[in-house]
Design a protein around this motif. Sequence first.
Motif, short mmCIF file in Angstrom:
data_model
loop_
_atom_site.label_atom_id
_atom_site.label_comp_id
_atom_site.label_asym_id
_atom_site.label_seq_id
_atom_site.Cartn_x
_atom_site.Cartn_y
_atom_site.Cartn_z
N PRO A 105 39.40 33.39 -14.41
CA PRO A 105 38.39 34.34 -13.89
C PRO A 105 37.01 34.16 -14.53
O PRO A 105 36.00 34.33 -13.85
N ASP A 106 36.96 33.77 -15.80
CA ASP A 106 35.67 33.54 -16.44
C ASP A 106 34.97 32.33 -15.84
O ASP A 106 33.76 32.35 -15.59
N MET A 107 35.71 31.27 -15.59
CA MET A 107 35.12 30.07 -15.02
C MET A 107 34.73 30.29 -13.55
O MET A 107 33.71 29.79 -13.09
N MET A 108 35.53 31.04 -12.82
CA MET A 108 35.20 31.33 -11.43
C MET A 108 33.94 32.19 -11.34
O MET A 108 33.10 31.98 -10.47
N ALA A 109 33.80 33.13 -12.26
CA ALA A 109 32.59 33.97 -12.28
C ALA A 109 31.36 33.11 -12.55
O ALA A 109 30.28 33.37 -12.02
#
Length: 141
Positions: A105-109
């Motif tokens: 989720p951090d990388m997708m954000a």
Amino acid sequence: MNWKSTSETSSLVLRVSVGITMVLIGISAYRDFAPFVANVTDGLGFVSAFATVWAYLLPALLIFGGIFLSIGRYGYISVLTAGTALASVPIGLMLKNTITGLPLPDMMAAAYPSMVWIIAFYLAVNRMPEWETTVSESEEK
């Protein structure tokens, strides 16, 4: 260019604004280069040497592609350089996720804004009638 055409005028505004913004992002990356390289190479281990080389190339690609997009010349070079730079950001973030084990989720954000830039770049490039005539004239020869 027909200045009374809202479509052509909006296309010009989009093309110039996307191009100049890409140039300024590239210049900003070179201006604050040490934090930029640290962010690109952080946690990549054996791939960090390649990432360091790419950290030098990415801002240059953004600058050259943005300049050519802004002035409306050398369409193929603009698409190749700026498109490569923009596409490498989400690919690099997903590679970083795979290698470092950072949460998805951090990388997708972090990848979502780059996808918006890719769409804006696509729209700016594909609404340029002067590039379309240049390509069709060269295909006829």
